[in-house]
Design a protein around this motif. Structure first.
Motif, PDB file in Angstrom:
ATOM      1  N   SER A 286       0.805  -1.225   0.000  1.00  0.00           N
ATOM      2  CA  SER A 286       0.000   0.000   0.000  1.00  0.00           C
ATOM      3  C   SER A 286       0.838   1.275   0.000  1.00  0.00           C
ATOM      4  O   SER A 286       0.334   2.341  -0.358  1.00  0.00           O
ATOM      5  N   LEU A 287       2.100   1.205   0.404  1.00  0.00           N
ATOM      6  CA  LEU A 287       2.971   2.381   0.416  1.00  0.00           C
ATOM      7  C   LEU A 287       3.844   2.460  -0.826  1.00  0.00           C
ATOM      8  O   LEU A 287       4.726   3.316  -0.914  1.00  0.00           O
ATOM      9  N   ALA A 288       3.617   1.569  -1.780  1.00  0.00           N
ATOM     10  CA  ALA A 288       4.475   1.522  -2.969  1.00  0.00           C
ATOM     11  C   ALA A 288       4.333   2.778  -3.817  1.00  0.00           C
ATOM     12  O   ALA A 288       5.313   3.259  -4.395  1.00  0.00           O
ATOM     13  N   SER A 289       3.128   3.336  -3.905  1.00  0.00           N
ATOM     14  CA  SER A 289       2.942   4.530  -4.732  1.00  0.00           C
ATOM     15  C   SER A 289       3.741   5.709  -4.191  1.00  0.00           C
ATOM     16  O   SER A 289       4.366   6.455  -4.951  1.00  0.00           O
ATOM     17  N   ALA A 290       3.751   5.876  -2.862  1.00  0.00           N
ATOM     18  CA  ALA A 290       4.534   6.965  -2.264  1.00  0.00           C
ATOM     19  C   ALA A 290       6.025   6.729  -2.459  1.00  0.00           C
ATOM     20  O   ALA A 290       6.777   7.666  -2.769  1.00  0.00           O
ATOM     21  N   ALA A 291       6.476   5.488  -2.288  1.00  0.00           N
ATOM     22  CA  ALA A 291       7.890   5.179  -2.504  1.00  0.00           C
ATOM     23  C   ALA A 291       8.277   5.421  -3.955  1.00  0.00           C
ATOM     24  O   ALA A 291       9.362   5.936  -4.260  1.00  0.00           O
ATOM     25  N   LEU A 292       7.410   5.057  -4.874  1.00  0.00           N
ATOM     26  CA  LEU A 292       7.705   5.242  -6.296  1.00  0.00           C
ATOM     27  C   LEU A 292       7.817   6.720  -6.647  1.00  0.00           C
ATOM     28  O   LEU A 292       8.732   7.125  -7.383  1.00  0.00           O
ATOM     29  N   MET A 293       6.912   7.537  -6.122  1.00  0.00           N
ATOM     30  CA  MET A 293       6.915   8.950  -6.472  1.00  0.00           C
ATOM     31  C   MET A 293       8.015   9.724  -5.766  1.00  0.00           C
ATOM     32  O   MET A 293       8.702  10.544  -6.375  1.00  0.00           O
ATOM     33  N   LEU A 294       8.206   9.473  -4.485  1.00  0.00           N
ATOM     34  CA  LEU A 294       9.115  10.300  -3.689  1.00  0.00           C
ATOM     35  C   LEU A 294      10.562   9.822  -3.745  1.00  0.00           C
ATOM     36  O   LEU A 294      11.474  10.613  -3.520  1.00  0.00           O
ATOM     37  N   GLU A 295      10.784   8.564  -4.023  1.00  0.00           N
ATOM     38  CA  GLU A 295      12.147   8.050  -4.142  1.00  0.00           C
ATOM     39  C   GLU A 295      12.543   7.823  -5.594  1.00  0.00           C
ATOM     40  O   GLU A 295      13.644   7.335  -5.859  1.00  0.00           O
ATOM     41  N   LYS A 296      11.643   8.133  -6.509  1.00  0.00           N
ATOM     42  CA  LYS A 296      11.913   7.962  -7.936  1.00  0.00           C
ATOM     43  C   LYS A 296      12.302   6.516  -8.247  1.00  0.00           C
ATOM     44  O   LYS A 296      13.255   6.252  -8.985  1.00  0.00           O
ATOM     45  N   GLN A 297      11.552   5.574  -7.683  1.00  0.00           N
ATOM     46  CA  GLN A 297      11.841   4.162  -7.854  1.00  0.00           C
ATOM     47  C   GLN A 297      11.091   3.597  -9.043  1.00  0.00           C
ATOM     48  O   GLN A 297      10.154   4.189  -9.558  1.00  0.00           O
ATOM     49  N   GLY A 298      11.507   2.389  -9.451  1.00  0.00           N
ATOM     50  CA  GLY A 298      10.750   1.627 -10.410  1.00  0.00           C
ATOM     51  C   GLY A 298       9.623   0.878  -9.724  1.00  0.00           C
ATOM     52  O   GLY A 298       9.493   0.901  -8.495  1.00  0.00           O
ATOM     53  N   VAL A 299       8.816   0.173 -10.512  1.00  0.00           N
ATOM     54  CA  VAL A 299       7.638  -0.496  -9.972  1.00  0.00           C
ATOM     55  C   VAL A 299       8.035  -1.588  -8.983  1.00  0.00           C
ATOM     56  O   VAL A 299       7.545  -1.629  -7.850  1.00  0.00           O
ATOM     57  N   VAL A 300       8.923  -2.483  -9.381  1.00  0.00           N
ATOM     58  CA  VAL A 300       9.311  -3.599  -8.517  1.00  0.00           C
ATOM     59  C   VAL A 300      10.036  -3.087  -7.276  1.00  0.00           C
ATOM     60  O   VAL A 300       9.786  -3.551  -6.159  1.00  0.00           O
ATOM     61  N   LYS A 301      10.923  -2.131  -7.457  1.00  0.00           N
ATOM     62  CA  LYS A 301      11.672  -1.586  -6.316  1.00  0.00           C
ATOM     63  C   LYS A 301      10.732  -0.886  -5.335  1.00  0.00           C
ATOM     64  O   LYS A 301      10.906  -0.986  -4.110  1.00  0.00           O
ATOM     65  N   ALA A 302       9.733  -0.189  -5.859  1.00  0.00           N
ATOM     66  CA  ALA A 302       8.773   0.490  -4.983  1.00  0.00           C
ATOM     67  C   ALA A 302       7.966  -0.525  -4.180  1.00  0.00           C
ATOM     68  O   ALA A 302       7.698  -0.313  -2.983  1.00  0.00           O
ATOM     69  N   MET A 303       7.589  -1.631  -4.793  1.00  0.00           N
ATOM     70  CA  MET A 303       6.868  -2.673  -4.067  1.00  0.00           C
ATOM     71  C   MET A 303       7.741  -3.295  -2.991  1.00  0.00           C
ATOM     72  O   MET A 303       7.278  -3.592  -1.879  1.00  0.00           O
ATOM     73  N   THR A 304       9.016  -3.479  -3.289  1.00  0.00           N
ATOM     74  CA  THR A 304       9.941  -4.018  -2.283  1.00  0.00           C
ATOM     75  C   THR A 304      10.105  -3.050  -1.119  1.00  0.00           C
ATOM     76  O   THR A 304      10.136  -3.466   0.045  1.00  0.00           O
ATOM     77  N   ARG A 305      10.216  -1.768  -1.421  1.00  0.00           N
ATOM     78  CA  ARG A 305      10.349  -0.764  -0.368  1.00  0.00           C
ATOM     79  C   ARG A 305       9.114  -0.752   0.519  1.00  0.00           C
ATOM     80  O   ARG A 305       9.209  -0.675   1.740  1.00  0.00           O
ATOM     81  N   SER A 306       7.939  -0.823  -0.090  1.00  0.00           N
ATOM     82  CA  SER A 306       6.697  -0.843   0.692  1.00  0.00           C
ATOM     83  C   SER A 306       6.660  -2.063   1.604  1.00  0.00           C
ATOM     84  O   SER A 306       6.280  -1.959   2.778  1.00  0.00           O
ATOM     85  N   ALA A 307       7.035  -3.209   1.077  1.00  0.00           N
ATOM     86  CA  ALA A 307       7.022  -4.427   1.889  1.00  0.00           C
ATOM     87  C   ALA A 307       7.953  -4.294   3.079  1.00  0.00           C
ATOM     88  O   ALA A 307       7.631  -4.741   4.192  1.00  0.00           O
ATOM     89  N   LYS A 308       9.119  -3.672   2.897  1.00  0.00           N
ATOM     90  CA  LYS A 308      10.066  -3.488   4.007  1.00  0.00           C
ATOM     91  C   LYS A 308       9.518  -2.531   5.057  1.00  0.00           C
ATOM     92  O   LYS A 308       9.672  -2.758   6.265  1.00  0.00           O
TER      93      LYS A 308
END
Length: 426
Positions: A286-308
């Protein structure tokens, strides 16, 4: 770390998933130096852990030379320490006060503070926020009204769904048409939500730092990530649907092979188990969208960040997200209900049938326009809340795990804990 809303992580590895202690005392026996031999900056009298000021109290904030948004250094590692003589704030007893340069205090947030921060963003930047929400809501509703009036109204055989004597083929055809139409409506709404999420995420990120933001600023910062955000937003429901379908597959196969009652029970159990797993995954990402936008991540990386970030806090994130959705649903219903009633009185049409609401048939222009106005007003108020809660949850989890408040305080120009404010003459 910079003071722009694009909070890209400076390192190749954004962060680890270990919880960070907010104030780490020196190791036992280390009186004059740290374990690595460097002079210790810690006094013997440490402040009591976890004692923060009341929500909304203004005051100086921490600042440090941490490694930025990759979250690799805590307060102790960044060299922050109490003032000489054991004084936090000068008297040795006053706990550090969290700065509040924007809509939230820079410290771990409570549930009420997250919700209040989302509402405060709407109040503080209402021109930009309502402008974004209004523009997207109007565009979405215009497309939906045109679809409902010209494409969807005749595409579903409602009579077959309401006819007890309808054949299986007729029922399956009618249900397939209804699902296809509902999917098209959902897709249009989802596209509008993607753009709104991207822009409102940037507005909230600046509101946290107390910095102004215009619509052009938000668009400029969000535009490069829009394709990735669209991919992420479309991927997550596909994953959830695939999980439920995979869980139901054994029951479906058994039903086709035997048609026994056990097959129906297995199918129901599979649907329930799949739904549970789908909800778990939805919150985990659920936090992947914020990680993707604010950290300039890719889709998979943003999902990994959210999971962590969600790991170890799943129930908390779930509860806050659920509460926000319930509040948004209540607000939307309160706003839309009067418009639906007025439309029904004026046109003589009724939306009482759940089936009619699902497939949206037999409604004229007047009814669609009046209810569309109510939907636009509701979206103007609810879209910023949903986006704001997600962004603030993301920031809160990073503050708790990675001492992100140090970098936020530095970016906002806030002084360090215990540092007296400059004198007017100085």
């Amino acid at each position: 770390m910079n003071d722009t809303p694009g909070w890209a992580a400076p390192g190749s590895e954004p962060s680890d998933d270990r919880d960070r202690h907010r104030d780490v005392p020196p190791p036992e026996g280390a009186k004059g130096s740290d374990q690595d031999g460097t002079p210790s900056k810690w006094s013997k009298e440490q402040p009591p852990p976890g004692q923060w000021s009341a929500p909304g109290t203004a005051g100086p904030a921490s600042s440090g030379s941490g490694d930025g948004w990759d979250g690799r250094r805590t307060r102790a590692e960044s060299g922050q320490a109490p003032q000489p003589g054991g004084g936090w704030g000068g008297d040795g007893n006053t706990p550090p006060v969290a700065a509040k340069p924007g809509v939230i205090p820079l410290r771990p947030l409570g549930v009420g503070e997250i919700l209040d921060g989302a509402v405060s963003t709407l109040r503080a930047h209402w021109r930009t926020v309502l402008g974004i929400s209004l523009m997207i809501a109007v565009a979405t509703q215009v497309v939906l009204i045109l679809l409902q009036r010209f494409l969807l109204r005749d595409s579903v055989d409602v009579a077959a769904l309401e006819d007890p004597s309808a054949t299986t083929d007729e029922l399956l055809s009618a249900m397939g048409g209804a699902l296809a139409d509902s999917g098209l409506v959902l897709l249009v709404s989802l596209l509008g939500t993607i753009v709104a999420t991207a822009l409102l995420t940037m507005v909230t990120s600046r509101a946290v730092l107390g910095k102004p933001v215009s619509l052009s600023d938000a668009w400029r910062d969000a535009r490069p990530q829009l394709p990735r955000l669209a991919g992420l937003t479309l991927l997550l429901p596909v994953i959830a649907i695939a999980v439920v379908a995979a869980a139901m597959l054994p029951g479906v196969l058994l039903s086709l092979a035997t048609g026994s009652d056990g097959a129906a029970a297995l199918l129901a159990f599979g649907a329930l188990a799949g739904a549970v797993v789908a909800v778990w995954l939805t919150i985990r990402f659920s936090l992947a969208s914020a990680a993707l936008m604010l950290e300039k991540q890719g889709v998979v990386k943003a999902m990994t960040r959210s999971a962590k970030l969600v790991r170890g806090s799943w129930w908390r994130v779930f509860g806050i997200q659920l509460l926000a959705q319930l509040l948004v649903g209540i607000v939307s219903s309160i706003i839309l209900l009067p418009f639906s009633r007025v439309a029904a009185v004026i046109t003589g049409e009724s939306a009482a049938s759940a089936l009619d609401e699902m497939v949206v048939t037999n409604f004229g222009w007047t009814y669609l326009i009046i209810t569309g106005i109510g939907s636009v007003i509701g979206a103007m108020l609810t879209l910023p809340i949903v986006a704001g809660v997600t962004v603030l949850l993301y920031i809160d989890q990073r503050i708790r795990r990675e001492a992100l408040d140090l970098e936020l305080a530095r970016a906002a120009g806030a002084p360090a804990h215990g540092t007296p404010p400059p004198s007017p003459g100085g």
